[in-house]
Scaffold this motif. Structure first.
Motif, PDB file in Angstrom:
ATOM      1  N   GLU A   1      -6.907  11.361  -4.069  1.00  0.00           N
ATOM      2  CA  GLU A   1      -7.245   9.938  -3.516  1.00  0.00           C
ATOM      3  C   GLU A   1      -7.795   8.969  -4.642  1.00  0.00           C
ATOM      4  OE1 GLU A   1      -6.394   6.962  -0.509  1.00  0.00           O
ATOM      5  OE2 GLU A   1      -5.545   9.134  -0.763  1.00  0.00           O
TER       6      GLU A   1
ATOM      7  N   ILE B   1       2.137   6.613  -7.346  1.00  0.00           N
ATOM      8  CA  ILE B   1       1.582   7.791  -7.507  1.00  0.00           C
ATOM      9  C   ILE B   1       1.567   8.639  -7.649  1.00  0.00           C
ATOM     10  CG2 ILE B   1      -1.257   8.908  -7.456  1.00  0.00           C
ATOM     11  CD1 ILE B   1      -2.292   5.866  -6.958  1.00  0.00           C
TER      12      ILE B   1
ATOM     13  N   ARG C   1       1.134   4.171  -2.781  1.00  0.00           N
ATOM     14  CA  ARG C   1       1.355   5.609  -2.928  1.00  0.00           C
ATOM     15  C   ARG C   1       2.385   6.302  -3.520  1.00  0.00           C
ATOM     16  NH1 ARG C   1      -3.390   7.849  -0.245  1.00  0.00           N
ATOM     17  NH2 ARG C   1      -4.346   6.432   0.809  1.00  0.00           N
TER      18      ARG C   1
ATOM     19  N   TYR D   1      -6.569   2.674  -8.943  1.00  0.00           N
ATOM     20  CA  TYR D   1      -5.827   1.138  -9.250  1.00  0.00           C
ATOM     21  C   TYR D   1      -5.538   0.805  -8.619  1.00  0.00           C
ATOM     22  CZ  TYR D   1      -1.060  -0.866  -9.410  1.00  0.00           C
ATOM     23  OH  TYR D   1       0.449  -1.556  -8.588  1.00  0.00           O
ATOM     24  N   HIS D   2      -6.558   0.351  -6.907  1.00  0.00           N
ATOM     25  CA  HIS D   2      -6.679  -0.743  -5.636  1.00  0.00           C
ATOM     26  C   HIS D   2      -7.878  -1.477  -7.057  1.00  0.00           C
ATOM     27  CE1 HIS D   2      -4.023  -0.146  -2.841  1.00  0.00           C
ATOM     28  NE2 HIS D   2      -4.619   1.229  -2.366  1.00  0.00           N
TER      29      HIS D   2
ATOM     30  N   ASN E   1       0.548  -1.657   0.001  1.00  0.00           N
ATOM     31  CA  ASN E   1      -0.076  -0.445  -0.133  1.00  0.00           C
ATOM     32  C   ASN E   1       0.821   1.178   0.163  1.00  0.00           C
ATOM     33  OD1 ASN E   1      -2.192  -1.311  -0.343  1.00  0.00           O
ATOM     34  ND2 ASN E   1      -2.214  -2.164   1.881  1.00  0.00           N
TER      35      ASN E   1
ATOM     36  N   VAL F   1      -5.757   6.383  -6.110  1.00  0.00           N
ATOM     37  CA  VAL F   1      -5.242   5.643  -5.670  1.00  0.00           C
ATOM     38  C   VAL F   1      -6.337   4.587  -5.641  1.00  0.00           C
ATOM     39  CG1 VAL F   1      -4.574   4.852  -3.750  1.00  0.00           C
ATOM     40  CG2 VAL F   1      -3.884   6.795  -4.359  1.00  0.00           C
TER      41      VAL F   1
END
Length: 401
Positions: A373, A271, A268, A379-380, A264, A376
């Protein structure tokens, strides 16, 4: 001739005919038995390796004629390749949590892999390992065998200290291998990546390792075991004055260094790198690849294929498939921010000079701000569910070199 004599002759002829018939019957029985034996042979599947990453199967037909011949054939088959499970591949973790002493813990890929998920910390993996007194160096402790050349391959990836390592390895090559003019030798891709010669593997890496015999450390990026196995090509025109040898020396012990970073946290940071490079335009470039469920791989830092868990999984798979074709390998895992301590341990254990420059933090200061945010989370949604079982072997997940 009397009747008695005629009767005796008839009996003699009849006996001879019966004996002849019995002989033919026995011969036919023997032939049938031999055919049955030949048909009762069985096929043993064995593995051999081609130049591709796939395991292919061939067949050895062994007739069951005698136990000893079967045993010999079976022994020969087993010696062709002893398959060692990937689950039991040793991984050594470098523990720097004690400021007074660097500890070493031993585990296996089979124990580590199921627990290296999105939230895993290095301490979680250390909890699965057993402390050992030192790193393995048994190959050079055997006085009856020739001392192996030891090469440290530092596997680099984005947001894992690769900028520091690329610079350190570049300067180290220039210092330890002055016979090569690296200013003109590096190809276009290596110059654009500000990477040392051979960084992307293949025959270029082998050429440099063969030429730079006084160099211990080589930085590499997304390589597989195949990158350590030279092609049949004798020369490479792009290599200027370096000739690719027919084969890398087999008398080599490879020490591989792989970095760990919490997934994780890595996402971050990767990115944010898009924002650091181009501001909102960098964020938009990534977003366009992931919008509407397209979920396309990005060629920049934020790419699941470049995360260290995937990199290590891909490399260890190649080792297990070709264990009998390559020299020895030792795989080390270290916390990415503890690079300096890891290099000191390697230097001490294998009695080689330290790699200068690994203590630098070239991207320690970064601009303020990052992408929204929501990027992020996007992407997940696209990629993170694949982390534990990522199919790096599929065509769409290949990294083009």
């Amino acid at each position: 001739m009397t009747d008695t004599e005629q009767t005796a002759n008839v009996r003699t002829e009849t006996t001879a005919q019966n004996g002849s018939r019995r002989g033919i019957a026995l011969l036919l029985l023997l032939l049938i038995s031999l055919l049955a034996l030949l048909r009762s042979s069985y096929t043993i599947s064995t593995y051999y390796y081609s130049s591709s990453d796939d395991i292919k199967s061939s067949s050895i037909v062994i007739p069951l004629v005698a136990n000893y011949s079967t045993s010999i054939a079976a022994k020969t088959t087993s010696e062709t390749h002893q398959i060692i499970s990937s689950e039991s591949l040793p991984i050594y973790l470098i523990d720097t949590s004690n400021i007074n002493h660097t500890n070493i813990a031993a585990s296996t890929w089979g124990d580590i892999a199921p627990h290296w998920n999105r939230t895993a910390q290095f301490s979680n993996l250390l909890g699965l390992a057993t402390n050992v007194s030192s790193l393995p160096n048994q190959y050079n402790n055997n006085f009856n065998s020739k001392k192996r050349r030891q090469i440290v391959l530092i596997h680099c990836g984005p947001k894992l200290g690769s900028t520091t390592l690329r610079q350190a390895c570049t300067k180290n090559l220039q210092r330890t291998c002055p016979q090569i003019n690296f200013t003109t030798y590096r190809n276009g891709r290596e110059r654009r990546a500000r990477a040392p010669a051979g960084y992307f593997g293949g025959d270029r890496l082998i050429s440099v390792m063969n030429e730079c015999v006084d160099t211990y450390y080589f930085c590499v990026n997304q390589i597989t075991v195949m990158d350590l196995m030279p092609s049949t090509t004798a020369t490479d025109e792009s290599d200027m004055n370096i000739v690719t040898r027919a084969g890398m020396t087999q008398n080599v012990e490879y020490i591989h260094l792989f970095p760990f970073r919490n997934y994780n946290d890595w996402v971050r940071s990767a990115i944010k790198q898009q924002y650091d490079r181009a501001g909102e335009k960098g964020c938009l470039a990534a977003k366009m690849l992931w919008d509407d469920g397209k979920c396309q791989h990005y060629r920049m830092e934020i790419d699941l294929r470049k995360y260290s868990r995937v990199d290590l999984d891909r490399f260890q798979d190649g080792i297990m498939r070709r264990m009998n074709l390559l020299s020895y390998h030792t795989l080390l895992l270290y916390l990415h921010r503890d690079l300096q301590q890891a290099m000191e341990l390697v230097s001490t254990t294998y009695e080689m000079p330290m790699l200068p420059g690994t203590g630098a933090t070239l991207k320690g200061k970064r601009r303020e701000g990052s992408c929204n945010e929501s990027l992020v989370e996007q992407y997940h949604e696209c990629f993170s569910d694949e982390l534990m079982e990522f199919r790096w072997d599929l065509p769409e997940n290949q990294i083009i070199k």
